[in-house]
Design a protein around this motif. Sequence first.
Motif, PDB file in Angstrom:
ATOM      1  N   ALA A 197       0.879  -1.170   0.000  1.00  0.00           N
ATOM      2  CA  ALA A 197       0.000   0.000   0.000  1.00  0.00           C
ATOM      3  C   ALA A 197       0.916   1.220   0.000  1.00  0.00           C
ATOM      4  O   ALA A 197       1.753   1.370   0.895  1.00  0.00           O
ATOM      5  CB  ALA A 197      -0.895  -0.007   1.236  1.00  0.00           C
ATOM      6  N   SER A 198       0.804   2.075  -1.015  1.00  0.00           N
ATOM      7  CA  SER A 198       1.780   3.142  -1.156  1.00  0.00           C
ATOM      8  C   SER A 198       1.124   4.467  -1.502  1.00  0.00           C
ATOM      9  O   SER A 198      -0.015   4.530  -1.968  1.00  0.00           O
ATOM     10  CB  SER A 198       2.809   2.777  -2.237  1.00  0.00           C
ATOM     11  OG  SER A 198       2.181   2.622  -3.502  1.00  0.00           O
ATOM     12  N   SER A 199       1.893   5.530  -1.280  1.00  0.00           N
ATOM     13  CA  SER A 199       1.427   6.881  -1.575  1.00  0.00           C
ATOM     14  C   SER A 199       2.637   7.765  -1.843  1.00  0.00           C
ATOM     15  O   SER A 199       3.649   7.671  -1.146  1.00  0.00           O
ATOM     16  CB  SER A 199       0.623   7.443  -0.395  1.00  0.00           C
ATOM     17  OG  SER A 199       0.242   8.786  -0.635  1.00  0.00           O
ATOM     18  N   ARG A 200       2.528   8.619  -2.880  1.00  0.00           N
ATOM     19  CA  ARG A 200       3.560   9.600  -3.201  1.00  0.00           C
ATOM     20  C   ARG A 200       3.082  10.975  -2.757  1.00  0.00           C
ATOM     21  O   ARG A 200       1.995  11.408  -3.120  1.00  0.00           O
ATOM     22  CB  ARG A 200       3.820   9.632  -4.705  1.00  0.00           C
ATOM     23  CG  ARG A 200       4.614   8.454  -5.231  1.00  0.00           C
ATOM     24  CD  ARG A 200       4.529   8.346  -6.746  1.00  0.00           C
ATOM     25  NE  ARG A 200       4.743   9.599  -7.438  1.00  0.00           N
ATOM     26  CZ  ARG A 200       5.918  10.007  -7.956  1.00  0.00           C
ATOM     27  NH1 ARG A 200       6.983   9.239  -7.823  1.00  0.00           N
ATOM     28  NH2 ARG A 200       6.006  11.144  -8.606  1.00  0.00           N
ATOM     29  N   VAL A 201       3.905  11.668  -1.967  1.00  0.00           N
ATOM     30  CA  VAL A 201       3.586  13.012  -1.504  1.00  0.00           C
ATOM     31  C   VAL A 201       4.437  13.985  -2.296  1.00  0.00           C
ATOM     32  O   VAL A 201       5.667  14.048  -2.119  1.00  0.00           O
ATOM     33  CB  VAL A 201       3.859  13.164   0.004  1.00  0.00           C
ATOM     34  CG1 VAL A 201       3.441  14.560   0.476  1.00  0.00           C
ATOM     35  CG2 VAL A 201       3.128  12.079   0.794  1.00  0.00           C
ATOM     36  N   VAL A 202       3.802  14.738  -3.181  1.00  0.00           N
ATOM     37  CA  VAL A 202       4.545  15.624  -4.083  1.00  0.00           C
ATOM     38  C   VAL A 202       4.756  16.999  -3.462  1.00  0.00           C
ATOM     39  O   VAL A 202       5.852  17.549  -3.496  1.00  0.00           O
ATOM     40  CB  VAL A 202       3.823  15.742  -5.442  1.00  0.00           C
ATOM     41  CG1 VAL A 202       4.556  16.708  -6.355  1.00  0.00           C
ATOM     42  CG2 VAL A 202       3.702  14.366  -6.098  1.00  0.00           C
ATOM     43  N   GLY A 203       3.713  17.586  -2.881  1.00  0.00           N
ATOM     44  CA  GLY A 203       3.853  18.872  -2.205  1.00  0.00           C
ATOM     45  C   GLY A 203       4.377  18.674  -0.790  1.00  0.00           C
ATOM     46  O   GLY A 203       4.748  17.565  -0.392  1.00  0.00           O
ATOM     47  N   ASP A 204       4.406  19.760  -0.002  1.00  0.00           N
ATOM     48  CA  ASP A 204       4.865  19.660   1.382  1.00  0.00           C
ATOM     49  C   ASP A 204       3.752  20.097   2.324  1.00  0.00           C
ATOM     50  O   ASP A 204       3.588  21.287   2.610  1.00  0.00           O
ATOM     51  CB  ASP A 204       6.108  20.527   1.607  1.00  0.00           C
ATOM     52  CG  ASP A 204       6.773  20.254   2.952  1.00  0.00           C
ATOM     53  OD1 ASP A 204       6.131  19.610   3.802  1.00  0.00           O
ATOM     54  OD2 ASP A 204       7.915  20.688   3.155  1.00  0.00           O
ATOM     55  N   PRO A 205       2.968  19.146   2.827  1.00  0.00           N
ATOM     56  CA  PRO A 205       1.854  19.497   3.695  1.00  0.00           C
ATOM     57  C   PRO A 205       2.250  19.716   5.147  1.00  0.00           C
ATOM     58  O   PRO A 205       1.404  20.042   5.980  1.00  0.00           O
ATOM     59  CB  PRO A 205       0.942  18.273   3.570  1.00  0.00           C
ATOM     60  CG  PRO A 205       1.899  17.137   3.388  1.00  0.00           C
ATOM     61  CD  PRO A 205       3.030  17.698   2.571  1.00  0.00           C
ATOM     62  N   GLY A 206       3.509  19.514   5.488  1.00  0.00           N
ATOM     63  CA  GLY A 206       3.961  19.625   6.871  1.00  0.00           C
ATOM     64  C   GLY A 206       4.096  18.275   7.537  1.00  0.00           C
ATOM     65  O   GLY A 206       3.505  17.276   7.103  1.00  0.00           O
ATOM     66  N   ASP A 207       4.856  18.247   8.623  1.00  0.00           N
ATOM     67  CA  ASP A 207       5.184  16.976   9.263  1.00  0.00           C
ATOM     68  C   ASP A 207       3.957  16.273   9.843  1.00  0.00           C
ATOM     69  O   ASP A 207       3.849  15.045   9.788  1.00  0.00           O
ATOM     70  CB  ASP A 207       6.225  17.198  10.360  1.00  0.00           C
ATOM     71  CG  ASP A 207       7.581  17.575   9.788  1.00  0.00           C
ATOM     72  OD1 ASP A 207       7.755  17.448   8.561  1.00  0.00           O
ATOM     73  OD2 ASP A 207       8.461  17.994  10.564  1.00  0.00           O
ATOM     74  N   ASP A 208       3.021  17.029  10.427  1.00  0.00           N
ATOM     75  CA  ASP A 208       1.836  16.397  11.003  1.00  0.00           C
ATOM     76  C   ASP A 208       1.026  15.682   9.924  1.00  0.00           C
ATOM     77  O   ASP A 208       0.545  14.566  10.127  1.00  0.00           O
ATOM     78  CB  ASP A 208       0.965  17.448  11.705  1.00  0.00           C
ATOM     79  CG  ASP A 208       1.604  17.959  12.988  1.00  0.00           C
ATOM     80  OD1 ASP A 208       2.529  17.299  13.488  1.00  0.00           O
ATOM     81  OD2 ASP A 208       1.183  19.030  13.479  1.00  0.00           O
ATOM     82  N   ALA A 209       0.868  16.353   8.775  1.00  0.00           N
ATOM     83  CA  ALA A 209       0.109  15.735   7.679  1.00  0.00           C
ATOM     84  C   ALA A 209       0.851  14.530   7.113  1.00  0.00           C
ATOM     85  O   ALA A 209       0.227  13.520   6.753  1.00  0.00           O
ATOM     86  CB  ALA A 209      -0.152  16.760   6.589  1.00  0.00           C
ATOM     87  N   LEU A 210       2.175  14.620   7.009  1.00  0.00           N
ATOM     88  CA  LEU A 210       2.949  13.475   6.528  1.00  0.00           C
ATOM     89  C   LEU A 210       2.773  12.284   7.466  1.00  0.00           C
ATOM     90  O   LEU A 210       2.579  11.146   7.017  1.00  0.00           O
ATOM     91  CB  LEU A 210       4.431  13.850   6.424  1.00  0.00           C
ATOM     92  CG  LEU A 210       4.823  14.833   5.325  1.00  0.00           C
ATOM     93  CD1 LEU A 210       6.305  15.173   5.421  1.00  0.00           C
ATOM     94  CD2 LEU A 210       4.513  14.268   3.940  1.00  0.00           C
ATOM     95  N   MET A 211       2.851  12.549   8.764  1.00  0.00           N
ATOM     96  CA  MET A 211       2.681  11.470   9.725  1.00  0.00           C
ATOM     97  C   MET A 211       1.267  10.906   9.649  1.00  0.00           C
ATOM     98  O   MET A 211       1.053   9.693   9.788  1.00  0.00           O
ATOM     99  CB  MET A 211       2.978  11.994  11.133  1.00  0.00           C
ATOM    100  CG  MET A 211       3.161  10.892  12.165  1.00  0.00           C
ATOM    101  SD  MET A 211       4.534   9.785  11.765  1.00  0.00           S
ATOM    102  CE  MET A 211       4.019   8.313  12.660  1.00  0.00           C
TER     103      MET A 211
END
Length: 273
Positions: A197-211
């Motif tokens: 199960a995977s996801s690519r994060v292209v923008g930078d939503p911040g550390d809380d959103a990444l977590m």
Amino acid sequence: MDLPADCGDHAPLDGPSYEVMFLLDDTTSDAVGVLKSTLHDLGDSLVVAGGPDRYSVHVHVDDVAAAVNAAVGSGHAHRFRITRFADQRSMEPPEFAVLALANGQGVAHQLQRAGITTVTDWRDEAALCARLGRSGTLFLCAAPDAYDAARALGPDHHVVVVGRDSAQAIAAAAVLDPAAGFDQLCATAREAAGDVASSRVVGDPGDDALMGQIRDLIGVGGDAELVTLVTGEGLAAARIDGLLSAVRHERPSLEVTHVAGGVGEPLLTIGVE
């Protein structure tokens, strides 16, 4: 070490004539920086991965002697492998091929460590076609555009395309048996990539959103055992350490792997198996 007798004399029209690969130990970050600059000026397709105790170096050049001299002047350079592309092109294509298509240097190195031939100039359709197997080619794709490029080769080539991001490609590469037949390789690769199960994060939503995205994928994985985080150049080392620590703290039973994907990779690719 013996160098080819005609080093630098027969550069093809489309790029340098030689591929140079070696390992580098007993060096410093300053020396590696100088080596990168020197090799960048000498050729192209430069990949310097690993460190700080050992670096793996790959570059395409015409002046092999200059590249070797730069290497030995940067530390303990050893296990050189020098290949002339003209010799490769004169060889009959293999019955079938397994090729990984990657953008980031770190991802390319990770796939190479798994024993997979990795292509970074895959946007050149002619160069890609020259690497195809006679009866079939399995592509492990570490990016959506690499997946599209492999699929675009069309019905004239027997190709099987697996993976749409670096996490899926790395997972598939890790389980392939070089001794297996083509059909078995394809089935194994599909199964391994499908389990991610995977996801690519292209923008930078911040550390809380990444977590939050990491937590969501772990939840999708259900009985997840492994989390792979592939980071691009846009994610600073302190933030990477923070994410890794947070995942390990929240889910101590999970195996957590980090791959420094480098230039060409999105901010973060998350893979959960």
